[in-house]
Design a protein around this motif. Structure first.
Motif, PDB file in Angstrom:
ATOM      1  N   ARG A 136       0.819  -1.296  -0.079  1.00 48.62           N
ATOM      2  CA  ARG A 136      -0.006  -0.038   0.118  1.00 48.62           C
ATOM      3  C   ARG A 136       0.760   1.367   0.001  1.00 48.62           C
ATOM      4  N   THR A 137       1.854   1.361   0.860  1.00 47.64           N
ATOM      5  CA  THR A 137       3.093   2.272   0.755  1.00 47.64           C
ATOM      6  C   THR A 137       3.377   2.659  -0.511  1.00 47.64           C
ATOM      7  N   GLN A 138       3.833   1.693  -1.342  1.00 50.08           N
ATOM      8  CA  GLN A 138       4.487   1.759  -2.601  1.00 50.08           C
ATOM      9  C   GLN A 138       3.581   2.251  -3.525  1.00 50.08           C
ATOM     10  N   ASP A 139       1.912   1.838  -3.391  1.00 49.32           N
ATOM     11  CA  ASP A 139       1.146   2.210  -4.422  1.00 49.32           C
ATOM     12  C   ASP A 139       0.755   4.045  -4.282  1.00 49.32           C
ATOM     13  N   ILE A 140       0.991   4.314  -2.914  1.00 48.91           N
ATOM     14  CA  ILE A 140       0.710   5.574  -2.537  1.00 48.91           C
ATOM     15  C   ILE A 140       1.989   6.470  -3.042  1.00 48.91           C
ATOM     16  N   LEU A 141       2.911   5.971  -2.622  1.00 49.14           N
ATOM     17  CA  LEU A 141       4.189   6.854  -3.212  1.00 49.14           C
ATOM     18  C   LEU A 141       4.601   6.661  -4.726  1.00 49.14           C
ATOM     19  N   GLU A 142       3.876   5.702  -5.499  1.00 48.23           N
ATOM     20  CA  GLU A 142       4.265   5.337  -6.693  1.00 48.23           C
ATOM     21  C   GLU A 142       5.647   5.176  -6.982  1.00 48.23           C
ATOM     22  N   ARG A 143       6.218   4.297  -5.988  1.00 44.89           N
ATOM     23  CA  ARG A 143       7.796   4.162  -6.366  1.00 44.89           C
ATOM     24  C   ARG A 143       7.849   2.827  -5.480  1.00 44.89           C
ATOM     25  N   ARG A 144       8.907   2.168  -5.917  1.00 46.88           N
ATOM     26  CA  ARG A 144       9.384   1.011  -5.086  1.00 46.88           C
ATOM     27  C   ARG A 144      10.183   1.513  -3.944  1.00 46.88           C
ATOM     28  N   ILE A 145       9.975   0.683  -2.658  1.00 48.04           N
ATOM     29  CA  ILE A 145      10.662   1.342  -1.583  1.00 48.04           C
ATOM     30  C   ILE A 145      11.653   0.062  -0.912  1.00 48.04           C
ATOM     31  N   ALA A 146      12.482   0.526  -0.215  1.00 47.00           N
ATOM     32  CA  ALA A 146      13.350  -0.475   0.502  1.00 47.00           C
ATOM     33  C   ALA A 146      12.940  -0.583   1.995  1.00 47.00           C
ATOM     34  N   ILE A 147      13.114  -1.731   2.442  1.00 48.94           N
ATOM     35  CA  ILE A 147      12.926  -1.834   4.030  1.00 48.94           C
ATOM     36  C   ILE A 147      14.310  -2.467   4.530  1.00 48.94           C
ATOM     37  N   GLU A 148      14.481  -1.947   5.609  1.00 52.97           N
ATOM     38  CA  GLU A 148      15.781  -2.149   6.557  1.00 52.97           C
ATOM     39  C   GLU A 148      15.462  -3.169   7.716  1.00 52.97           C
ATOM     40  N   ASN A 149      16.487  -4.006   7.698  1.00 54.96           N
ATOM     41  CA  ASN A 149      16.607  -5.148   8.863  1.00 54.96           C
ATOM     42  C   ASN A 149      16.932  -4.375  10.073  1.00 54.96           C
ATOM     43  N   ILE A 150      16.200  -4.286  11.260  1.00 57.51           N
ATOM     44  CA  ILE A 150      16.579  -3.655  12.555  1.00 57.51           C
ATOM     45  C   ILE A 150      17.258  -4.475  13.538  1.00 57.51           C
ATOM     46  N   SER A 151      17.917  -3.777  14.238  1.00 59.15           N
ATOM     47  CA  SER A 151      18.440  -4.226  15.590  1.00 59.15           C
ATOM     48  C   SER A 151      17.432  -4.493  16.660  1.00 59.15           C
ATOM     49  N   TYR A 152      17.335  -5.725  17.082  1.00 56.91           N
ATOM     50  CA  TYR A 152      16.278  -5.789  18.163  1.00 56.91           C
ATOM     51  C   TYR A 152      16.755  -6.546  19.480  1.00 56.91           C
ATOM     52  N   TYR A 153      16.116  -6.497  20.703  1.00 60.82           N
ATOM     53  CA  TYR A 153      16.666  -7.295  21.890  1.00 60.82           C
ATOM     54  C   TYR A 153      15.640  -8.313  22.421  1.00 60.82           C
ATOM     55  N   ALA A 154      14.898  -8.400  21.713  1.00 58.68           N
ATOM     56  CA  ALA A 154      13.783  -9.572  22.084  1.00 58.68           C
ATOM     57  C   ALA A 154      13.031  -9.910  20.669  1.00 58.68           C
ATOM     58  N   ALA A 155      12.513 -11.216  20.720  1.00 61.14           N
ATOM     59  CA  ALA A 155      11.770 -11.666  19.768  1.00 61.14           C
ATOM     60  C   ALA A 155      10.411 -12.478  19.977  1.00 61.14           C
ATOM     61  N   PRO A 156       9.647 -11.596  20.490  1.00 59.75           N
ATOM     62  CA  PRO A 156       8.484 -12.404  21.081  1.00 59.75           C
ATOM     63  C   PRO A 156       7.621 -13.226  20.005  1.00 59.75           C
ATOM     64  N   GLY A 157       7.080 -14.145  20.502  1.00 58.83           N
ATOM     65  CA  GLY A 157       6.208 -14.828  19.453  1.00 58.83           C
ATOM     66  C   GLY A 157       6.879 -15.472  18.323  1.00 58.83           C
ATOM     67  N   GLN A 158       8.231 -15.760  18.403  1.00 59.79           N
ATOM     68  CA  GLN A 158       9.043 -16.069  17.273  1.00 59.79           C
ATOM     69  C   GLN A 158       8.540 -17.499  16.683  1.00 59.79           C
ATOM     70  N   GLU A 159       8.381 -17.578  15.339  1.00 52.54           N
ATOM     71  CA  GLU A 159       8.003 -18.712  14.721  1.00 52.54           C
ATOM     72  C   GLU A 159       8.902 -19.188  13.739  1.00 52.54           C
ATOM     73  N   MET A 160      10.045 -18.552  13.158  1.00 52.95           N
ATOM     74  CA  MET A 160      10.819 -18.704  12.140  1.00 52.95           C
ATOM     75  C   MET A 160      11.927 -17.673  12.444  1.00 52.95           C
ATOM     76  N   PRO A 161      13.186 -18.234  11.834  1.00 47.68           N
ATOM     77  CA  PRO A 161      14.310 -17.413  11.769  1.00 47.68           C
ATOM     78  C   PRO A 161      14.118 -16.181  11.419  1.00 47.68           C
ATOM     79  N   GLU A 162      14.876 -15.140  11.743  1.00 48.71           N
ATOM     80  CA  GLU A 162      14.911 -13.715  11.361  1.00 48.71           C
ATOM     81  C   GLU A 162      15.190 -13.840   9.937  1.00 48.71           C
ATOM     82  N   SER A 163      16.151 -14.356   9.416  1.00 47.02           N
ATOM     83  CA  SER A 163      16.405 -14.252   7.922  1.00 47.02           C
ATOM     84  C   SER A 163      15.338 -14.968   6.938  1.00 47.02           C
ATOM     85  N   ASP A 164      14.629 -15.994   7.623  1.00 46.05           N
ATOM     86  CA  ASP A 164      13.456 -16.678   6.788  1.00 46.05           C
ATOM     87  C   ASP A 164      12.191 -15.478   6.746  1.00 46.05           C
TER      88      ASP A 164
END
Length: 283
Positions: free
Chosen positions: A132-160
């Protein structure tokens, strides 16, 4: 990663901070190919600061790295903000826009980047908001992997989780190698294995920064220190795997003299030239 060839993001860049603005406008230091800002910090700035900012955007390619869109948050996507952002990007001919794969609020703003649960449900949810963000901006965007200190409810590895979001949203990745290092220490995984698992065709740029060592097994991502050797080695690995990509030095706090930042910029350029001597670090 560009809107037109003359505004392409290439080489080595620096995060623009107001404390550096006077020097950068007057000196035009060599070695900086582009600048990056958080658009929220500049969208409504006028007067002298606004004029100085415009002088730089007229002379250099710029990228924007958002702080407040809260792609993974429960509150409705802020479409009014996106409309204003779209106009800002157009006025300044901003070549690239990225956001954090995180959330930062609900009814109020948390002023921190919180991790999205690594679940299939979260993949679908955040991917829809990115589309939806890309549709409104009418451009492709990039997302950044963040640093995090807890992973609540994790079901899969971060990379997956990261790969699944990129595929479902059909967006790009801004790879922060310092965040990979910080997370690898805090969560006990191998950073090189993580980077090798990422989809090369999605990666459009790199971030590099320093961090604070709280303990030998607990690092805090502050952007307030010099880049350390293990992070430089991860940047070198990224170039070897993905090619020479535009790379930004982030320094938000404890700003040193500009000459020290330029030394780190020079190290980025040295590594880029080592991997692509004929490409002149264009990525």
């Amino acid at each position: 990663m560009s809107t037109s060839r003359d505004r392409m993001i290439r080489g080595a860049g620096l995060g623009l901070r107001r404390a550096l603005l006077d020097q950068l406008v007057e000196q035009a230091p060599p070695g900086i190919d582009f600048y990056e800002v958080a658009p929220e910090n500049w969208m409504r700035v006028g007067g002298r600061l606004g004029r100085q900012f415009r002088r730089l955007t007229e002379r250099y390619p710029f990228s924007c790295h958002g702080l407040s869109l809260s792609l993974g948050g429960p509150a409705p996507l802020d479409q009014d903000f996106l409309v204003e952002l779209k106009a800002f990007l157009a006025v300044h001919r901003i070549a690239a826009y990225s956001e954090h794969l995180s959330y930062c609020g609900d009814d109020g703003h948390l002023y921190d980047l919180m991790p999205i649960p690594f679940t299939a449900e979260a993949v679908d949810y955040v991917a829809g908001r990115i589309r939806r963000t890309q549709d409104i901006l009418e451009r492709r965007i990039a997302i950044e992997n963040i640093s995090y200190y807890a992973a609540p409810g994790q079901e899969m590895p971060e990379s997956d989780f990261l790969r699944a979001v990129l595929a479902a949203a059909d967006c790009d990745l801004l790879l922060d190698v310092n965040n990979v290092h910080v997370n690898s220490v805090n969560h006990g995984y191998d950073p090189e294995t993580f980077i090798r698992a990422l989809p090369a065709d999605r990666i459009v740029g790199l971030h590099i920064a320093g961090h604070y060592v709280e303990d030998e097994d607990f690092l805090i991502d502050t952007h307030g220190a010099a880049v350390i050797d293990p992070v430089w080695r991860l940047l070198d690995l990224a170039y070897s795997l993905f090619g020479v990509l535009p790379t930004l030095l982030e320094r938000d706090f404890n700003l040193p003299p500009l000459a020290e930042l330029l030394t780190e910029i020079a190290e980025i350029r040295r590594l880029q030239l080592a991997h692509a001597p004929l490409a002149h670090c264009h990525g």
